[in-house]
Design a protein around this motif. Structure first.
Motif, short mmCIF file in Angstrom:
data_model
loop_
_atom_site.label_atom_id
_atom_site.label_comp_id
_atom_site.label_asym_id
_atom_site.label_seq_id
_atom_site.Cartn_x
_atom_site.Cartn_y
_atom_site.Cartn_z
N VAL A 591 58.75 49.29 3.54
CA VAL A 591 58.44 48.97 4.93
C VAL A 591 57.69 47.65 4.99
O VAL A 591 57.97 46.79 5.83
N ASP A 592 56.76 47.48 4.07
CA ASP A 592 55.96 46.24 4.03
C ASP A 592 56.86 45.01 4.06
O ASP A 592 56.55 44.02 4.71
N VAL A 623 53.81 51.46 8.73
CA VAL A 623 54.29 50.40 9.64
C VAL A 623 53.08 49.72 10.26
O VAL A 623 52.22 50.37 10.84
N GLU A 624 53.01 48.41 10.11
CA GLU A 624 51.80 47.70 10.53
C GLU A 624 52.04 46.71 11.65
O GLU A 624 51.12 46.35 12.36
N GLN A 628 58.28 44.94 12.04
CA GLN A 628 58.74 46.08 11.24
C GLN A 628 59.20 47.20 12.17
O GLN A 628 60.27 47.79 11.98
N LEU A 629 58.37 47.45 13.18
CA LEU A 629 58.67 48.53 14.12
C LEU A 629 60.03 48.30 14.78
O LEU A 629 60.88 49.20 14.80
N PHE A 643 49.51 52.01 10.73
CA PHE A 643 48.35 51.48 11.45
C PHE A 643 48.73 50.91 12.81
O PHE A 643 47.89 50.78 13.68
N ILE A 644 50.01 50.54 12.97
CA ILE A 644 50.41 49.98 14.26
C ILE A 644 50.14 50.99 15.38
O ILE A 644 49.76 50.62 16.49
#
Ligand code: C2E
Ligand code: MG
Ligand code: MG
Length: 662
Positions: A591-592, A623-624, A628-629, A643-644
């Motif tokens: 994901v990063d 997901v930050e 990415q989202l 953390f998002i």
């Protein structure tokens, strides 16, 4: 270049220089003999002409003139003048007849520079030995030449004279005819000729010699380079590990020895680090030794890249590496390096199109504290390494005081952990999960240990708990606490939430897991489908049969199963379809980099594709950011955690943050 080669080059230079000198001598010799030959052939002709003239001269006139000259009387008398005129006419005619050469009777004018009397003596009394008479060298030479002696015209004396005797009827010599030739022009022409051909010849010769010399020198140079290369190759082979290209064990040990010597002379301290990959055997087993080899190369390169210039890394054997850190002033310097090694080795590797993950354990020791010779230092580092392995791998340990302190730490940590339950130091934090409509679907319970000294992160104490077996008890508490918390929220009217808990592979090997789960749900009245067990993919692989058996039984209870950190554990696709799994959680590392790294994008997409075709739910964790989202949502990810949307929070804060907001 060795002595012999230097000698050979010098010898060749000498031989070539000799050749050049000989050529010059040869050229000069050629010039001289060519000149000689030319002059001699001219002389022959001169004599021939002289003889012809002498034979045809009018003796009467000759005697008249000679008499007038010798006495000095009547030289200008009409008789003498007449006789002379006739003679000159005759001689010139004869001379012309013979190859047109100019032949002259000796006159006062031609002899003006010589002693006339002596000359006349010579003319009139040639039978006397000529040596008696002092005549100029040219005359003498010329005269002598008639007797076939060698003569030569030179720059200083370019004229050669030939004196041909004139005889009367009774064969008495009554005088001489002199024939003189000035060779100046010939000498010059010959010299120009010589210079021209010599220049040509020498240029050619020098070019040839230079070529030969350079060729020879370059052969020797090539020889020297080749020898140097083979030597370097031999040294390289002796010092390096063939697979990774890093130094080998003996070279690093040698360097440690050198560093010891330097340090003894007051050069300070250094550190030796011994590294061993933790799960390398699995890579070999699952992917074959060629992938394993490539992985070792990459690991070696990554370690090499983070080291400073003076530090060296070598492969000791198999999956073991050694690092020599020079100029280490304090332990922290070494641990910083160790942390960087953990980080770079711990990041994903792409080997032959496969994403691989390994971790490494590191043992560190220092000179002079932990040993004063190579052997002791190596043993200390090895001891520290096994300590690091014992302490749960994927970490580093310092030797000696520090190791024992860490060991004490560990014992203390273990003791404290055993008390943690009673002291009520364990907490569960909850991290929310959302679907694509941004609706809360549930949470993951993440354990926290709040000691008096501060918060201990799970990555630090879970391995200790697993090693000591405490995890079973702690895991039981997690299950009970999570079930209790969910029931409490349900009672407060907050329903349709799925609570996920993490289960360690040790728990799977323990018979109490399934009964504990069942009892916790029963006791709290929690719907089994609201409860989810997360097991990491690599944990599942550790004891496949047993784990799958447990998963079946848990699933039969109605509890959901999620595979955590999916994509890192190489599960077999065939098995995956057979096991009753509900969810795949894409590992955070993919994901990063899902936007930035093509391999991560591909892996993420394939996990989503796989989940879809197996009809499983797919969760992205960690997901930050929006990018990415957006990507994950667009590509079919069902649930987002990270953390998002929210960090893990204590139960009350979690309630306030998400229940109240609804
Ligand atoms: P995990 O199960 O994969 O948990 C996800 C970890 O990622 C959590 O770390 C979480 O705080 C962190 N995380 C979630 N979203 C983000 C994000 O957006 N950015 C970043 N940087 N991190 C994020 P945590 O809580 O430190 O847990 C670490 C690991 O410890 C867990 O990984 C799990 O394997 C283990 N663990 C946690 N609680 C338990 C437990 O109760 N039992 C067992 N056996 N293991 C646990
Ligand atoms: Mg998890
Ligand atoms: Mg995870």
């Amino acid at each position: 270049m060795n002595k012999n080669e230097k000698y050979q080059i010098r010898l060749l230079a000498l031989v070539l220089a000799g050749l050049l000198a000989a050529s010059v001598v040869f050229l000069i010799g050629t010039y001289r003999s060519a000149l000689d030959q030319q002059q001699r052939s001219v002389l022959d002709q001169m004599q021939l002409v002289g003889a012809f003239v002498a034979d045809n001269v009018d003796l009467e006139s000759f005697r008249t003139v000679a008499d007038a000259w010798s006495t000095g009387k009547g030289v200008s008398s009409p008789a003498a003048q007449k006789a002379r005129k006739r003679l000159v006419g005759q001689i010139s005619k004869a001379g012309r007849a013979v190859e047109g050469r100019s032949v002259r009777l000796m006159t006062r004018r031609t002899l003006s520079t010589y002693d006339e009397r002596q000359f006349v003596d010579l003319c009139m009394n040639p039978s006397d030995s000529a040596s008696r008479v002092q005549v100029p060298k040219t005359l003498w030479d010329g005269y002598a030449s008639t007797k076939a002696t060698q003569i030569r015209a030179t720059d200083a004396d370019p004229t050669i004279s030939v004196f041909v005797p004139v005889t009367d009827a009774s064969n008495r010599v009554i005088g001489h005819v002199r024939i003189a030739q000035d060779f100046r022009a010939q000498i010059r022409a010959e010299r120009i000729d010589l210079l021209r051909s010599a220049a040509l010849y020498l240029v050619g010769l020098v070019a040839l010699l230079v070529f030969v010399f350079r060729h020879f020198v370059s052969i020797i140079a090539l020889h020297v380079t080749e020898r140097k290369q083979t030597l370097e190759q031999k040294i390289h082979i002796a010092e390096h590990d063939a697979l990774t290209g890093l130094y080998n064990r003996s070279y690093v040990m040698d360097q440690i020895g050198q560093e010891l010597k330097a340090s003894r002379n007051g050069n300070g301290a250094f550190a030796v680090m011994m590294l061993d990959l933790d799960n390398f055997e699995r890579v070999n087993e699952l992917h074959g030794p060629r992938v394993g080899d490539d992985l070792l190369k990459l690991v070696g390169r990554r370690i090499h890249n983070i080291l400073s210039k003076g530090d060296i890394v070598g492969r000791a054997s198999g999956d073991e590496f050694i690092i020599l850190l020079r100029g280490v002033q304090n332990a922290q310097f070494a641990t910083t390096v160790a942390e960087r090694v953990l980080k770079v080795v711990g990041s994903h590797f792409l080997v032959q199109e496969q994403e691989l993950e390994v971790t490494v354990s590191i043992g560190i020791c220092f000179y002079p504290e932990d040993g004063s010779d190579v052997g002791t230092l190596m043993r200390s580092a090895a001891a520290a390494l096994s300590q690091a392995k014992l302490l749960g791998k994927n970490g580093y340990q310092l030797y000696n005081g520090q190791v024992s302190r860490r060991a004490v730490d560990l014992v203390r940590l273990e003791k404290q952990l055993a008390q943690a339950r009673k002291n009520d130091e364990l907490r569960l934090y909850y991290q929310p999960k959302f679907d694509l409509k941004k609706k809360l679907t549930g949470m993951e319970a993440l354990i926290r240990w709040e000691t008096k000294e501060g918060l201990v992160p799970p990555v630090r104490f879970i391995p200790v708990a697993e090693n000591s077996g405490l995890i079973v008890e702690i895991g039981k508490w997690v299950i009970e606490e999570a079930a209790r918390q969910l029931a409490e929220w349900n009672k407060m009217g907050w329903t349709k939430l799925r609570m996920a808990i993490n289960v360690s592979p040790i728990q799977f090997n323990d018979d109490s897991l399934v009964p504990t789960l069942k009892k916790a749900l029963d006791d709290n009245g929690v719907k089994p489908s609201d409860f989810e067990v997360e097991i990491t993919e690599s944990a599942m692989m550790q004891n496949m049969e047993r784990t799958v058996q447990d998963i079946r039984r848990i699933s039969e209870l109605g509890i959901k199963i999620a595979i955590d950190d999916f994509g890192t554990g190489y599960s077999s696709l065939a098995k995956l379809a057979e096991i009753p799994i509900d969810t795949l959680k894409i590992d955070k590392s993919f994901v990063d980099n899902v936007i930035t790294n093509e391999a991560s994008t591909i892996t993420t997409n394939s996990i989503i594709g796989l989940a879809k075709s197996l009809k499983k739910c797919v969760v992205a964790e960690g997901v930050e950011n929006e990018d990415q989202l957006e990507y994950l949502a667009a590509n079919g990810c069902d649930i987002i955690q990270g953390f998002i949307f929210g960090k893990p929070l204590p139960a009350d804060d979690f309630y306030d943050a998400y229940m109240k907001k609804r």
